[in-house]
Design an enzyme around this catalytic site. Structure first.
Site, PDB file in Angstrom:
ATOM      1  N   GLU A 162      -3.787  -0.019  -9.120  1.00  0.00           N
ATOM      2  CA  GLU A 162      -2.817   1.075  -9.216  1.00  0.00           C
ATOM      3  C   GLU A 162      -1.485   0.422  -9.609  1.00  0.00           C
ATOM      4  O   GLU A 162      -0.947  -0.385  -8.847  1.00  0.00           O
ATOM      5  CB  GLU A 162      -2.726   1.760  -7.839  1.00  0.00           C
ATOM      6  CG  GLU A 162      -2.176   3.160  -7.860  1.00  0.00           C
ATOM      7  CD  GLU A 162      -2.135   3.785  -6.458  1.00  0.00           C
ATOM      8  OE1 GLU A 162      -2.196   3.068  -5.435  1.00  0.00           O
ATOM      9  OE2 GLU A 162      -2.023   5.024  -6.394  1.00  0.00           O
ATOM     10  N   SER A 179       0.830  -1.204   0.000  1.00  0.00           N
ATOM     11  CA  SER A 179       0.000   0.000   0.000  1.00  0.00           C
ATOM     12  C   SER A 179       0.863   1.252   0.000  1.00  0.00           C
ATOM     13  O   SER A 179       0.369   2.333  -0.289  1.00  0.00           O
ATOM     14  CB  SER A 179      -0.869   0.039   1.257  1.00  0.00           C
ATOM     15  OG  SER A 179      -1.631  -1.121   1.358  1.00  0.00           O
ATOM     16  N   ASN A 188      -3.334   5.896  -1.464  1.00  0.00           N
ATOM     17  CA  ASN A 188      -3.220   6.052  -0.012  1.00  0.00           C
ATOM     18  C   ASN A 188      -2.699   7.408   0.423  1.00  0.00           C
ATOM     19  O   ASN A 188      -2.913   7.816   1.554  1.00  0.00           O
ATOM     20  CB  ASN A 188      -2.370   4.919   0.560  1.00  0.00           C
ATOM     21  CG  ASN A 188      -3.211   3.668   0.646  1.00  0.00           C
ATOM     22  OD1 ASN A 188      -4.304   3.693   1.212  1.00  0.00           O
ATOM     23  ND2 ASN A 188      -2.743   2.586   0.061  1.00  0.00           N
ATOM     24  N   HIS A 210      -1.091  -2.745  -7.197  1.00  0.00           N
ATOM     25  CA  HIS A 210      -1.846  -2.443  -5.968  1.00  0.00           C
ATOM     26  C   HIS A 210      -3.340  -2.651  -6.214  1.00  0.00           C
ATOM     27  O   HIS A 210      -4.005  -1.801  -6.794  1.00  0.00           O
ATOM     28  CB  HIS A 210      -1.539  -0.988  -5.558  1.00  0.00           C
ATOM     29  CG  HIS A 210      -2.145  -0.573  -4.262  1.00  0.00           C
ATOM     30  ND1 HIS A 210      -2.428   0.740  -3.966  1.00  0.00           N
ATOM     31  CD2 HIS A 210      -2.523  -1.301  -3.180  1.00  0.00           C
ATOM     32  CE1 HIS A 210      -2.969   0.802  -2.764  1.00  0.00           C
ATOM     33  NE2 HIS A 210      -3.035  -0.416  -2.265  1.00  0.00           N
TER      34      HIS A 210
END
Ligand SMILES: NC(=O)c1ccc[n+]([C@@H]2O[C@H](COP(=O)([O-])OP(=O)(O)OC[C@H]3O[C@@H](n4cnc5c(N)ncnc54)[C@H](O)[C@@H]3O)[C@@H](O)[C@H]2O)c1
Length: 296
Positions: free
Chosen positions: A151, A118, A189, A139
């Site tokens: 991602e 992450s 994130n 991701h």
């Protein structure tokens, strides 16, 4: 690409294995914990049953998906034949650096090594391997079989060829990949975690209770889930680990994790996976039972 190894069979690993297996890939699912592997197989079977009930798959597709997954506690047995490894082990820098060094020694030279991290630097992970140009971030979002986004994170040395191949592969899985560069928290994130942290600060400073904070964001901002419930789904330990990476990586106090989050993680209140976080959950269920009261 045919042989996919998924390392780590927790919240994300089981969903990643499920998604590849459902799309016809041979999946080797590896975990240091046999208990985690058994639990992952049960979760995958339960999620396939849910798809079956909805009519999105039939019995044959369920059986084929399960038959495509083999489990291993030995990384060598599980990864030596892989065309692609997707690492989804615990969000801990030391664990990932050690794992990638080992993987680069035991995998075929042409294998691509991807991490579902992450927030941890893909460039730093890549630098521990013998093939930094073939290391990339992949991701996935939780729950993996449902969420469309992947991602795709280019490390400093990742080649165009590897990036294009992971973008194409993600599309073959029915996902919508988005390419981003490797800086702390990437895009998802870097934006999501400060919002979750701010929601926790809002609770910590007694501005409003758990249910009220989530209601404001759901009703007012059209979010499907409030930030505190989302934090419980992600795992409070994972949220804390990501905030620590953002804080250290940018050296900016705006990313400092709220002391309430730190306390909850130390107390083992990790959200859905531990049965309690900002909400209390029925044993073994994601069904939200009640918002916890933090102050009077
Ligand atoms: N939870 C989320 O919503 C979410 C979303 C996107 C990405 N991620 C990322 O995915 C990764 C996994 O997160 P998670 O929530 O599934 O964690 P988790 O705690 O649910 O599962 C991690 C699993 O990794 C296993 N493991 C630890 N060290 C290992 C090793 N050396 N070899 C093999 N297995 C090992 C553990 O036994 C455990 O089963 C993390 O990098 C996390 O940041 C999580």
């Amino acid at each position: 690409m045919k042989n996919i190894t998924v390392i780590g069979s927790g919240t994300m690993g089981n969903g990643i294995a499920h998604t590849f297996a459902q799309n016809g890939f041979n999946v080797s699912l590896v975990d240091i914990s046999n208990e985690a592997l058994q639990k992952a197989l049960q979760t995958i079977a339960a999620n396939l049953d849910r798809q079956l009930k909805k009519g999105t798959i039939d019995e044959a597709a369920k059986a084929a998906t399960l038959a495509n997954i083999k489990i291993y506690t030995d990384a060598y047995a599980g990864a030596s034949d892989a065309d692609l490894v997707v690492e989804a082990a615990t969000e801990n820098r030391e664990i990932k650096l050690k794992l990638f060094k080992e993987l680069s020694d035991l995998c075929k030279p042409e294998a691509i090594l991807a991490s579902n991290t992450s927030s941890i630097s893909i460039t730093e992970i890549a630098a521990t391997t013998n093939r930094p140009d073939r290391v990339i971030g992949m991701h996935f979002m939780n729950p993996v079989p449902v969420m469309k986004l992947v991602e795709v994170i280019r490390g400093y040395s990742t080649t165009d060829e590897v990036t294009n191949s992971i973008m194409e592969l993600s599309t073959r899985l029915g996902k919508s990949p988005v390419e981003v560069n490797d800086y702390p928290g990437f895009v998802a994130n870097r934006i999501l975690m400060p919002m979750i942290n701010e929601a926790i600060y809002t609770l910590y400073e007694c501005v409003a209770g758990v249910a009220e904070i989530d209601a404001v964001m759901k009703l007012g901002m059209a979010h499907l889930m409030g930030p505190l419930q989302l934090a419980d789904f992600i795992g409070l330990d994972v949220c804390l680990a990501i905030l620590n990476v953002l804080h250290k990586g940018f050296g900016n106090p705006k990313y400092a994790p709220c002391p309430l989050l730190v306390n909850m993680v130390m107390a083992g209140q990790l959200g859905v996976k531990s049965g309690a976080g900002f909400y209390q959950y029925a044993a073994g269920s994601k069904d939200l039972v009640v918002a916890k009261k933090f102050w009077n």
